[in-house]
Design a protein around this motif. Sequence first.
Motif, short mmCIF file in Angstrom:
data_model
loop_
_atom_site.label_atom_id
_atom_site.label_comp_id
_atom_site.label_asym_id
_atom_site.label_seq_id
_atom_site.Cartn_x
_atom_site.Cartn_y
_atom_site.Cartn_z
N ASN A 141 -4.59 -6.81 8.20
CA ASN A 141 -3.19 -6.97 7.80
C ASN A 141 -2.70 -5.77 7.00
OD1 ASN A 141 -4.48 -9.94 7.77
ND2 ASN A 141 -2.34 -10.06 8.43
N ALA A 142 -3.63 -5.11 6.32
CA ALA A 142 -3.24 -3.95 5.51
C ALA A 142 -4.44 -3.04 5.32
CB ALA A 142 -2.71 -4.39 4.15
N LEU A 143 -4.17 -1.72 5.37
CA LEU A 143 -5.17 -0.71 5.04
C LEU A 143 -4.54 0.22 4.00
CD1 LEU A 143 -6.75 0.31 8.47
CD2 LEU A 143 -7.90 -0.84 6.57
N ALA A 155 0.57 -3.16 -4.11
CA ALA A 155 1.28 -3.69 -2.94
C ALA A 155 0.47 -4.79 -2.27
CB ALA A 155 1.55 -2.56 -1.95
N ILE A 156 -0.84 -4.61 -2.18
CA ILE A 156 -1.70 -5.62 -1.58
C ILE A 156 -1.76 -6.86 -2.46
CG2 ILE A 156 -4.11 -6.15 -1.03
CD1 ILE A 156 -4.31 -3.31 0.11
N ARG A 157 -1.80 -6.66 -3.77
CA ARG A 157 -1.77 -7.82 -4.68
C ARG A 157 -0.50 -8.63 -4.47
NH1 ARG A 157 -4.92 -7.34 -10.25
NH2 ARG A 157 -3.97 -9.40 -10.36
N ALA A 158 0.61 -7.92 -4.28
CA ALA A 158 1.88 -8.62 -4.06
C ALA A 158 1.86 -9.38 -2.73
CB ALA A 158 3.03 -7.62 -4.09
N LEU A 159 1.28 -8.77 -1.69
CA LEU A 159 1.21 -9.43 -0.39
C LEU A 159 0.31 -10.66 -0.43
CD1 LEU A 159 0.93 -6.29 1.93
CD2 LEU A 159 2.86 -7.87 1.83
#
Length: 291
Positions: A141-143, A155-159
């Motif tokens: 989902n994210a790299l 940003a990943i923490r927010a997602l």
Amino acid sequence: LYVRNQKAASQLWVREFQNMLGIKGPFPGLRRASSLRVPNGTFVFSFVREPLQTALDGYLELRDQARFDPFLRDSLAAILGQPPSIDPNQCSSTSQATNEFVAFVGALRQRAPLGDGAWHTFPQAIKLGHVDNSTRGRRFNALGKVEQLLDHTNAIRALVGTPGQLSWEQLSSQAFQSRRHTLSNTTCAQIDRSDATLQRLVCEVYAADYTCFGYKLPEHCAKAEADKAEARRTPTQFALEPSPAPVPVSAAATAAAKALLHASSNLPVAPTDDAAFDLRKARLVLTMEQL
């Protein structure tokens, strides 16, 4: 689900994950997972890093581990031409550091036996490629990128939906820096990054990382790619030579050609004074009959 990518802030993210989830004690995880199937609805992420730097740090890690691993020590000694004592602080010059790193990457390309520790130096695309995408349609989902660690971590923490943010003060604090797992200050880390042989070899072995993760190619690799592209765009040039002058044909040859042409086509042959023209037509008929 965080998929660990060694030498790309993996230890930081293990600690960060523990803080996010409130885990105390040893962090639960999977080792040597293959074809990892992830349920739908799982947020899967990892971090990547500039390929040359990642490869260098993995190599230094192996040199450090070799002090406690006889098999790895002997393998590296054979590759680097060093005495059995392999240490990341053993390089006496930039030239030596560069040449030994080039020798190592070349041996890795030839699949030299290095044991489990070699995983640190594998292309990141391989280390992250064991996540099965058959049930979700994609692996991640994210790299995030280590070069933008703070912004991408937050940003990943927010997602993911966890409260709080990682701050620059935390990253630069003495407590954090003391836990950093790096050998970047050792003498064997001081390589010549502009070395053409080194760049081309790294680009060959880690081509998937440059392609998959959008990192800029080193100068010599970029030039080689540009030259290839230009060669593909440039049409092949052919030298045009003037047609040779017609060969003089005797009257007897002309008569024979007319007879042959008449016999093969059963059509009347119009009289002509152009002996060479008729002879060429006769040759054409012979060729067609042979086909």
